[in-house]
Design a protein around this motif. Structure first.
Motif, mmCIF file in Angstrom:
data_model
loop_
_atom_site.group_PDB
_atom_site.id
_atom_site.type_symbol
_atom_site.label_atom_id
_atom_site.label_comp_id
_atom_site.label_asym_id
_atom_site.label_seq_id
_atom_site.Cartn_x
_atom_site.Cartn_y
_atom_site.Cartn_z
ATOM 1 N N LEU A 1 0.837 -1.198 0.000
ATOM 2 C CA LEU A 1 0.000 0.000 0.000
ATOM 3 C C LEU A 1 0.871 1.248 0.000
ATOM 4 O O LEU A 1 0.605 2.212 -0.732
ATOM 5 N N THR B 1 -9.541 1.581 4.315
ATOM 6 C CA THR B 1 -9.380 0.843 3.058
ATOM 7 C C THR B 1 -10.712 0.482 2.418
ATOM 8 O O THR B 1 -10.732 -0.263 1.443
ATOM 9 N N LEU C 1 -10.213 2.189 -1.841
ATOM 10 C CA LEU C 1 -9.415 0.960 -1.871
ATOM 11 C C LEU C 1 -10.280 -0.300 -1.872
ATOM 12 O O LEU C 1 -9.743 -1.409 -1.864
ATOM 13 N N LEU D 1 -8.096 -6.542 0.123
ATOM 14 C CA LEU D 1 -7.080 -5.543 -0.173
ATOM 15 C C LEU D 1 -6.054 -6.076 -1.171
ATOM 16 O O LEU D 1 -5.503 -5.316 -1.967
#
Length: 397
Positions: free
Chosen positions: A76, A223, A227, A289
């Motif tokens: 990230l 996130t 994301l 993720l």
């Protein structure tokens, strides 16, 4: 008026839309609150449950799960945050991580009793700092910010002094979408000897971030917005490498210990960013993720930002032609260099339009007292979708 189909035909990121699960919405304009799921996420979740969880059971921890907070944090940091390895971890919620880092920061500056924040920051940021101030006997210094804009360096310069331990602001203001000048605000705060902390919830994955280059000390973000990590997905924290031996976070759990499985009698923090961890990592919640970082790395954050600016510019074009004549006010920056990833529209009575909008398949975001946030997600939103949604809003008005 610009033809949305022509804009979509010229969009280099248009093929990425096919990678998202169909939602059935006519126009989903709330990517700044909750991103849509990727098809790859559904596949990864199924594989994780059937193969890794069911297949390996507790052995999965030694297959790599224990390192996910750090390995995902490094990915990230490299893809979206401008952070070198060893400074970002994925763990906990935004609120918990703000508490950890802010408490560590003020405790690391014991001779300084002031914390600077702004009145229009997201509630959790303000509430956490109010609690820390009560715990540690600190004074909160409030900067009055214009809800149609955000924090300015000049305001920070007037508020900080030798008594300031920490300043906390949002990179992108959650109401207006104002994009703060992080590097200049950091310079001002550092000249006064204060530490700086940034909330990246409304910028990570949408706006390029350069934490190392800007001299940021601490940062936190979620996130589940741009994301696409899913509802309640874990947050991330950044702690600048030069501060990692100086700051000690207050929630001492076994995962932040230097040797978690020794189960020793006293707490000894791990070296580096691992010391930010507390309890068992939310492994299942981290699975999505992986998929989104793959897609974001392929698309490139600069191209994502360019698409985001094009989408919000189109929102402004439609708003000016269709909505402003109906009494709607644009309360977001028009200058691209000061605009994040969403546009806020204001008009008394907007709250009464939420149900008919949703019933029509149009899903924006609402923020009291009378603001609609239009948050197109660059990888999953088309220009035609924006056109459809605002056309429905115009009809209802």
């Amino acid at each position: 008026m610009t033809d949305p189909l022509a804009l979509d035909a010229a969009d280099p990121l248009a093929p990425f839309r096919d990678r998202f699960v169909e939602t059935g919405a006519v126009s989903y304009l709330d990517g700044n609150s909750l991103g849509r799921p990727l098809k790859a996420t559904a596949d990864l979740m199924d594989d994780f449950i059937r193969t890794q969880w069911a297949g390996r059971l507790i052995q999965g921890w030694t297959d790599g799960w224990l390192e996910w907070p750090l390995t995902l944090g490094d990915r990230l940091g490299a893809i979206a945050l401008g952070a070198a390895a060893g400074q970002v971890v994925v763990a906990d919620s935004t609120t918990v991580l703000i508490y950890k880092l802010a408490r560590a920061a003020v405790d690391a500056r014991p001779g300084r009793r002031r914390v600077v924040l702004d009145t229009d920051n997201f509630p959790t940021d303000r509430y956490v700092l109010e609690g820390i101030a009560a715990e540690r006997g600190l004074e909160l210094v409030w900067i009055e910010t214009d809800p149609t804009e955000g924090i300015h360096p000049e305001q920070v310069a007037e508020a900080v002094d030798e008594r300031t331990a920490l300043v906390l602001f949002s990179h992108v203001a959650y109401r207006s979408g104002w994009l703060a000048d992080v590097a200049e605000i950091n310079r001002v705060a550092h000249e006064a000897g204060a530490l700086t902390m940034w909330d990246l919830c409304h910028s990570a994955g949408s706006v390029p971030v350069e934490l190392d280059a800007w001299g940021v000390d601490l940062a936190v973000g979620c996130t589940y917005k741009y994301l696409n990590g899913g509802p309640g997905a874990p947050a991330f924290a950044y702690l600048r490498g030069g501060l990692q031996n100086e700051l000690r976070q207050p929630i001492q759990g076994w995962m932040g210990h230097r040797a978690s499985f020794e189960m020793g009698p006293g707490y000894e923090p791990a070296k580096g960013a691992r010391a930010l961890l507390s309890g068992t990592p939310p492994i299942l919640a981290m699975v999505p993720l992986h998929a989104n970082l793959d897609v974001l790395a392929e698309a490139g954050i600069e191209r994502v930002r360019a698409k985001s600016l094009s989408l919000t510019s189109y929102v402004l074009e439609l708003a000016d032609e269709w909505l402003v004549p109906e009494g709607v006010e644009v309360v977001s920056p028009r200058a691209p260099e000061r605009r994040g990833g969403h546009i806020t529209l204001r008009r008394p009575g907007f709250e009464q339009l939420l149900e008919p909008l949703w019933n029509s398949g149009v899903i924006p975001d609402y923020r009291r007292p009378d603001g609609l946030r239009i948050g197109p997600a660059p990888l999953s939103t088309s220009f035609a979708e924006v056109h459809r949604g605002l056309a429905v809003l115009r009809t209802l008005l």
